[in-house]
Design a protein around this motif. Structure first.
Motif, short mmCIF file in Angstrom:
data_model
loop_
_atom_site.label_atom_id
_atom_site.label_comp_id
_atom_site.label_asym_id
_atom_site.label_seq_id
_atom_site.Cartn_x
_atom_site.Cartn_y
_atom_site.Cartn_z
N GLY A 17 -53.45 -59.51 31.35
CA GLY A 17 -53.44 -58.22 30.69
C GLY A 17 -52.19 -57.40 30.94
N ALA A 18 -51.15 -58.05 31.44
CA ALA A 18 -49.89 -57.33 31.65
C ALA A 18 -49.23 -57.05 30.29
N SER A 19 -48.28 -56.15 30.28
CA SER A 19 -47.58 -55.82 29.04
C SER A 19 -46.93 -57.05 28.47
N PRO A 20 -46.99 -57.23 27.13
CA PRO A 20 -46.34 -58.38 26.50
C PRO A 20 -44.84 -58.36 26.74
N SER A 21 -44.27 -59.54 26.95
CA SER A 21 -42.82 -59.61 27.14
C SER A 21 -42.14 -60.22 25.94
N SER A 33 -49.07 -71.41 19.61
CA SER A 33 -48.11 -70.57 18.90
C SER A 33 -47.18 -69.85 19.87
N LEU A 34 -47.74 -69.35 20.96
CA LEU A 34 -46.92 -68.71 21.98
C LEU A 34 -45.94 -69.71 22.59
N LEU A 35 -46.40 -70.91 22.86
CA LEU A 35 -45.52 -71.93 23.41
C LEU A 35 -44.40 -72.27 22.43
N SER A 36 -44.71 -72.27 21.13
CA SER A 36 -43.68 -72.56 20.13
C SER A 36 -42.61 -71.48 20.09
N LEU A 37 -42.95 -70.29 20.59
CA LEU A 37 -41.99 -69.19 20.66
C LEU A 37 -41.29 -69.14 22.03
N GLY A 38 -41.51 -70.17 22.82
CA GLY A 38 -40.81 -70.26 24.10
C GLY A 38 -41.52 -69.63 25.28
N ALA A 39 -42.77 -69.26 25.11
CA ALA A 39 -43.51 -68.67 26.22
C ALA A 39 -43.68 -69.70 27.34
N SER A 40 -43.52 -69.25 28.56
CA SER A 40 -43.70 -70.11 29.72
C SER A 40 -45.14 -69.98 30.23
N SER A 41 -45.47 -70.82 31.17
CA SER A 41 -46.79 -70.71 31.81
C SER A 41 -46.95 -69.33 32.45
N ALA A 59 -65.36 -61.20 27.21
CA ALA A 59 -64.16 -61.64 27.93
C ALA A 59 -63.26 -62.46 27.01
N GLU A 60 -63.86 -63.33 26.21
CA GLU A 60 -63.07 -64.14 25.28
C GLU A 60 -62.41 -63.26 24.22
N ASP A 61 -63.12 -62.28 23.72
CA ASP A 61 -62.54 -61.36 22.74
C ASP A 61 -61.37 -60.59 23.33
N GLN A 62 -61.51 -60.14 24.56
CA GLN A 62 -60.43 -59.41 25.22
C GLN A 62 -59.22 -60.31 25.44
N LEU A 63 -59.47 -61.55 25.83
CA LEU A 63 -58.40 -62.51 26.01
C LEU A 63 -57.67 -62.76 24.69
N ARG A 64 -58.44 -62.93 23.63
CA ARG A 64 -57.86 -63.17 22.30
C ARG A 64 -56.94 -62.02 21.90
N VAL A 65 -57.36 -60.78 22.15
CA VAL A 65 -56.55 -59.62 21.79
C VAL A 65 -55.27 -59.58 22.63
N ARG A 66 -55.38 -59.88 23.92
CA ARG A 66 -54.17 -59.89 24.77
C ARG A 66 -53.18 -60.95 24.31
N LEU A 67 -53.68 -62.14 23.99
CA LEU A 67 -52.80 -63.20 23.50
C LEU A 67 -52.21 -62.82 22.14
N ALA A 68 -53.01 -62.21 21.29
CA ALA A 68 -52.54 -61.79 19.96
C ALA A 68 -51.43 -60.75 20.09
N ASP A 69 -51.62 -59.79 20.97
CA ASP A 69 -50.60 -58.76 21.18
C ASP A 69 -49.30 -59.37 21.71
N THR A 70 -49.45 -60.33 22.61
CA THR A 70 -48.28 -61.00 23.18
C THR A 70 -47.55 -61.80 22.11
N LEU A 71 -48.31 -62.48 21.26
CA LEU A 71 -47.72 -63.26 20.17
C LEU A 71 -46.93 -62.35 19.24
N LYS A 72 -47.52 -61.26 18.85
CA LYS A 72 -46.87 -60.33 17.92
C LYS A 72 -45.58 -59.77 18.54
N ALA A 73 -45.65 -59.37 19.79
CA ALA A 73 -44.48 -58.81 20.47
C ALA A 73 -43.37 -59.85 20.58
#
Length: 84
Positions: A80-84, A63-71, A8-22
């Motif tokens: 696991g929704a599509s990265p915005s 890092s996501l917060l530094s890019l302006g990501a909201s809660s 579960a942690e690995d899957q979460l890390r990948v979702r956050l990583a994909d969101t960060l990159k996008a």
């Protein structure tokens, strides 16, 4: 149970990583520019975006917060929704 938590942690890390990159790409930032913003290195950003298990979830979230990501953005990434 421990194995399930690790998966579960690995899957979460990948979702956050994909969101960060996008989000970084949407803002037309290089990995180097993001690294400067979060006071890290380009290679660390590359590891974050690659879902490297040595990267803490805390660093990904900060890092996501530094890019302006909201809660709400973070919640979408975690769900696991599509990265915005």
């Amino acid at each position: 149970e421990n194995r399930d938590a690790r998966i579960a942690e690995d899957q979460l890390r990948v979702r956050l990583a994909d969101t960060l990159k996008a989000r970084r790409r949407t803002q037309n930032l290089t990995q180097t520019a993001l690294a400067r913003r979060i006071r890290s290195s380009q290679s660390r950003v590359a590891k974050m975006e690659g879902g490297d298990p040595t990267v803490s979830l805390d660093l990904l979230i900060r890092s996501l917060l530094s890019l302006g990501a909201s809660s709400r953005d973070l919640a979408r990434a975690i769900d696991g929704a599509s990265p915005s």
